[in-house]
Every structure is written in structure tokens, then in C-alpha cells.
Write an enzyme that holds these catalytic residues in place. Sequence first.
Site, PDB file in Angstrom:
ATOM      1  N   ALA A  73       0.696  -1.225   0.133  1.00 28.24           N
ATOM      2  CA  ALA A  73       0.037   0.053   0.055  1.00 28.24           C
ATOM      3  C   ALA A  73       0.811   1.308   0.003  1.00 28.24           C
ATOM      4  O   ALA A  73       1.593   1.658   0.839  1.00 28.24           O
ATOM      5  CB  ALA A  73      -0.947   0.069   1.194  1.00 28.24           C
ATOM      6  N   ASN A  91       1.122   9.087   4.479  1.00 26.43           N
ATOM      7  CA  ASN A  91       0.772   7.750   3.678  1.00 26.43           C
ATOM      8  C   ASN A  91       1.889   6.662   3.614  1.00 26.43           C
ATOM      9  O   ASN A  91       1.641   5.465   4.359  1.00 26.43           O
ATOM     10  CB  ASN A  91       0.054   7.830   2.298  1.00 26.43           C
ATOM     11  CG  ASN A  91      -0.550   6.530   1.926  1.00 26.43           C
ATOM     12  OD1 ASN A  91      -1.564   6.160   2.589  1.00 26.43           O
ATOM     13  ND2 ASN A  91       0.131   5.692   1.206  1.00 26.43           N
ATOM     14  N   SER A 116      11.478  -0.422  -4.312  1.00 29.53           N
ATOM     15  CA  SER A 116      11.632   0.182  -5.468  1.00 29.53           C
ATOM     16  C   SER A 116      13.221   0.180  -6.041  1.00 29.53           C
ATOM     17  O   SER A 116      13.830   0.506  -4.915  1.00 29.53           O
ATOM     18  CB  SER A 116      10.743   1.223  -5.653  1.00 29.53           C
ATOM     19  OG  SER A 116      11.133   1.955  -6.886  1.00 29.53           O
ATOM     20  N   TYR A 140       9.596   9.863  -3.325  1.00 30.50           N
ATOM     21  CA  TYR A 140       8.973   8.548  -3.264  1.00 30.50           C
ATOM     22  C   TYR A 140      10.188   7.410  -3.173  1.00 30.50           C
ATOM     23  O   TYR A 140       9.951   6.856  -2.451  1.00 30.50           O
ATOM     24  CB  TYR A 140       8.390   8.302  -4.726  1.00 30.50           C
ATOM     25  CG  TYR A 140       8.075   6.654  -5.148  1.00 30.50           C
ATOM     26  CD1 TYR A 140       7.058   6.079  -4.595  1.00 30.50           C
ATOM     27  CD2 TYR A 140       8.896   5.973  -5.962  1.00 30.50           C
ATOM     28  CE1 TYR A 140       6.850   4.778  -4.703  1.00 30.50           C
ATOM     29  CE2 TYR A 140       8.691   4.559  -6.273  1.00 30.50           C
ATOM     30  CZ  TYR A 140       7.807   3.968  -5.581  1.00 30.50           C
ATOM     31  OH  TYR A 140       7.433   2.782  -5.684  1.00 30.50           O
ATOM     32  N   LYS A 144      10.430   4.705   0.209  1.00 33.25           N
ATOM     33  CA  LYS A 144      10.836   3.424   0.104  1.00 33.25           C
ATOM     34  C   LYS A 144      11.989   3.096   0.870  1.00 33.25           C
ATOM     35  O   LYS A 144      12.070   2.171   1.693  1.00 33.25           O
ATOM     36  CB  LYS A 144      10.817   2.882  -1.205  1.00 33.25           C
ATOM     37  CG  LYS A 144       9.588   2.903  -1.897  1.00 33.25           C
ATOM     38  CD  LYS A 144       8.592   1.864  -1.547  1.00 33.25           C
ATOM     39  CE  LYS A 144       7.273   1.922  -2.121  1.00 33.25           C
ATOM     40  NZ  LYS A 144       6.263   0.931  -1.767  1.00 33.25           N
ATOM     41  N   ARG A 281      12.124  14.442 -18.656  1.00 34.66           N
ATOM     42  CA  ARG A 281      11.490  14.348 -17.348  1.00 34.66           C
ATOM     43  C   ARG A 281      12.586  14.380 -16.251  1.00 34.66           C
ATOM     44  O   ARG A 281      13.367  13.653 -16.207  1.00 34.66           O
ATOM     45  CB  ARG A 281      10.697  13.098 -17.115  1.00 34.66           C
ATOM     46  CG  ARG A 281       9.643  13.104 -15.904  1.00 34.66           C
ATOM     47  CD  ARG A 281       8.707  12.130 -16.082  1.00 34.66           C
ATOM     48  NE  ARG A 281       9.164  11.129 -16.022  1.00 34.66           N
ATOM     49  CZ  ARG A 281       8.735   9.602 -15.783  1.00 34.66           C
ATOM     50  NH1 ARG A 281       7.254   9.619 -16.033  1.00 34.66           N
ATOM     51  NH2 ARG A 281       9.134   8.450 -15.778  1.00 34.66           N
ATOM     52  N   GLY A 283      14.829  14.112 -13.266  1.00 34.67           N
ATOM     53  CA  GLY A 283      15.130  13.019 -12.255  1.00 34.67           C
ATOM     54  C   GLY A 283      15.277  11.683 -13.194  1.00 34.67           C
ATOM     55  O   GLY A 283      15.698  10.477 -12.388  1.00 34.67           O
TER      56      GLY A 283
HETATM   57  N1  UDP Z   1       8.177   7.685 -20.355  1.00 36.57           N
HETATM   58  C1  UDP Z   1       7.943   8.477 -21.647  1.00 36.57           C
HETATM   59  N2  UDP Z   1       6.729   9.129 -21.851  1.00 36.57           N
HETATM   60  C2  UDP Z   1       5.743   8.525 -20.866  1.00 36.57           C
HETATM   61  C3  UDP Z   1       6.110   7.888 -19.565  1.00 36.57           C
HETATM   62  C4  UDP Z   1       7.159   7.451 -19.447  1.00 36.57           C
HETATM   63  O1  UDP Z   1       8.628   8.697 -22.286  1.00 36.57           O
HETATM   64  O2  UDP Z   1       4.370   8.967 -20.988  1.00 36.57           O
HETATM   65  C5  UDP Z   1       9.467   7.182 -20.377  1.00 36.57           C
HETATM   66  C6  UDP Z   1      10.259   7.715 -19.130  1.00 36.57           C
HETATM   67  O3  UDP Z   1      11.065   8.854 -19.444  1.00 36.57           O
HETATM   68  C7  UDP Z   1      11.247   6.410 -18.914  1.00 36.57           C
HETATM   69  C8  UDP Z   1      10.517   5.079 -19.404  1.00 36.57           C
HETATM   70  O4  UDP Z   1       9.328   5.903 -20.199  1.00 36.57           O
HETATM   71  O5  UDP Z   1      12.545   6.372 -19.871  1.00 36.57           O
HETATM   72  C9  UDP Z   1       9.642   4.407 -18.317  1.00 36.57           C
HETATM   73  O6  UDP Z   1       9.128   5.475 -17.428  1.00 36.57           O
HETATM   74  P1  UDP Z   1       7.896   5.156 -16.293  1.00 36.57           P
HETATM   75  O7  UDP Z   1       7.430   6.349 -15.939  1.00 36.57           O
HETATM   76  O8  UDP Z   1       7.171   4.064 -16.760  1.00 36.57           O
HETATM   77  O9  UDP Z   1       8.932   4.570 -15.063  1.00 36.57           O
HETATM   78  P2  UDP Z   1       9.940   5.117 -14.209  1.00 36.57           P
HETATM   79  O10 UDP Z   1      11.378   4.300 -14.909  1.00 36.57           O
HETATM   80  O11 UDP Z   1      10.093   6.403 -14.469  1.00 36.57           O
HETATM   81  O12 UDP Z   1       9.807   4.342 -12.997  1.00 36.57           O
END
Ligand code: UDP
Length: 324
Positions: A73, A91, A116, A140, A144, A281, A283
Site C-alpha cells: 500500500a 501515507n 523499488s 517517493y 521506500k 522528465r 530525475g
Molecule cells: N516515459 C515516456 N513517456 C511517458 C511515460 C514514460 O517517455 O508518458 C519514459 C520515461 O522517461 C522512462 C520510461 O518511459 O524513460 C519509463 O518511465 P516510467 O514512468 O514508466 O517508469 P520509471 O522508470 O520512471 O519508474
Amino acid sequence: MKILVIGGAGYIGSHVCLELMDAGHEVTVFDNLSSGKHENIFSGELFVKGDIMDEGALDSAMSKGFDGVVHLAAFKAAGESMLLPEKYARNNISGSINILNAMAKNKINKMVFSSSAAVYGEPEYLPVDEKHPVKPENFYGYTKLAIENLLEWYGKLKGIRYAALRYFNAAGYDINGRVKGLESNPANLLPVIMEAAAGLRAELSIFGNDYPTKDGTGIRDYVHVNDLAAAHVKAMEHLGRAEGSFVVNLGSEEGLSVMEMLESARRITGRDIAAKIDGRRPGDPARLIASSGLAASILGWKAIHSSPDSLIRSSWAVYRHLLK
Ligand code: UDP
């Protein structure tokens, strides 16, 4: 074994429950249904609707007596955790403290915890094994790690033994088609591609095509949710028969780029999935790939359903029903 699955109506939790029942275990689900789905409560399970912030509800559920707890959860959107750390602290961290306290009070001494790969942050080397330094890049991932640290202390002070499973990128749906409750507002790559394929969203935004990778898009280690579920059962059974606690990575040990996932999804669905290139994105590491050797040696676990075809086919089997 008699198992309480906290977060058992969610995406990974529902698959874990099926796998536990397939292996002959008795399952009770504890879930507040905030993101879990009612349709993911299967026949053969007991269900308690409750929140991990409610200590009384946890205590009353656990007073029924369990051999172990699977704890899944949590809020899991890394981006949101940077904007709303209070929500994640409360949470994920306080909720886990409530769970551990209720376990200690009710003398339940085994936990399988859903951790994770986000605990590692930007990888310093690949593949990432469990000796890799832990330096989360988002809040996040920090929650973890904080819970893993709490587990270590509750292990020493309260005798709670645990398996912390560090998932890489969970994806796919039950290969036998039993899970029907789809995630609402998904942000992960494959469900976003599936929604675009089904016409539920206009397009996929590719977050960056200027990474130092073969096609410029991010590379991740995608592991099928049925493989993850199998690891939970093996981990709980291991805690049931052997001493000690352990922390293991769960990944396929294969890297797949965003572009490769998209191209495979276009081929398999036969749909012309629209995509546009967007900025990176914050990070996001360029590449993240697991070493899962420790899970193989401790649990005899290996990902067997995690090929791109299997991830996409099992997902499309559920999403194609939503086709617009
Ligand atoms: N990604 C993307 N578009 C999206 C969602 C994810 O290009 O709408 C890319 C993201 O930059 C990463 C990969 O897909 O390279 C996996 O991202 P996700 O959010 O699924 O998992 P994360 O690796 O962040 O835990």
C-alpha cells in the site's frame, strides 16, 4: 500460509493475491480502494476495506491471526512525490509504521515489502546490484528507503523478519486474463502507450530523445507483473521456512528503450499509436537495468514472462476492450 495482503486490490497486489491463492495460500485483502479496484477482489479472498492510516482498523484486521503480511500500500508517482512530499511521508512512511506496530502487537513476524529501484537514484554502474549505493533522486524513492530502514530496526527490536523486493519497471497484466481492473490515470510508459493505442488519449509524449542511448530514448528494465507476483510467493515461503531477512532486486536484466517499446506496441496492436518528442522528465536516468542474481540465488527466481511481446500482448488483451 495465512497471509494479509495490504494494498491487495491494486495493480501489483491483485496479481500477488492470485499467485498466492494459486500456490494454496489463504488470502485476506486489506485495501482502502483509493487506487485499488473492487473488481480486483477475487472470489476465494476475504476483503477488509480499511486504511493504513487507521491504526484501529489495522489492529482489528491483524487480530484475526496471520502468518505474514505482504505490504504494497503506497502512493507511487515519483513526480507527484516531489510536489506533495507531505502526502507521501504520511501515507507511505507513517502508514508503514502503523502496519509494523500492528504486526508487533499481534505477533505477526514476517513481511514481504514492495520496495523499488527508485532507492538507487542515478545509477553509478550497470547492471545495478544490491550493493549499489542508495541515493534516491525523488521523495517517493526516499520513502521506500526509509521503510527499508524501519524494517531493519523492527527486525532487530521486534523480531519482524522481512523480504524487501526492489522492483524495477513493473509492466504487463495477468497472462491468464484474470485481472480486469485497470489503473486510473496511469503515468507509466506501457499503460500510457496502451491508452494511446485504444484511443483514450491522443498520443504518447516521449520524454527526451537526446539521451546517450542507441536511439536517444530512455532505457529501462521492464519486469512482468506475473513474474513479480511469483517472487512475492517465493519470498513469503522462504521467510516461512528459513531464518533471516533479505533485500533483493527484481528485474528482467534486459534493457528496452521507449522507442523499442512503442515500435513493438505498434506492431502487436496493429494500431498507429501517435507519439511526439517532449523534453526530458526531471530525475529520469538514461539507463536503468537490474542485476537479479541475488533473487535467483536466494529464491530460485527468474523473470520468465518479461519479453516485450509478453508485456505488450498481456496489456493489450485488457486495454483493447476499451478501444474507442
Ligand atoms: N516515459 C515516456 N513517456 C511517458 C511515460 C514514460 O517517455 O508518458 C519514459 C520515461 O522517461 C522512462 C520510461 O518511459 O524513460 C519509463 O518511465 P516510467 O514512468 O514508466 O517508469 P520509471 O522508470 O520512471 O519508474
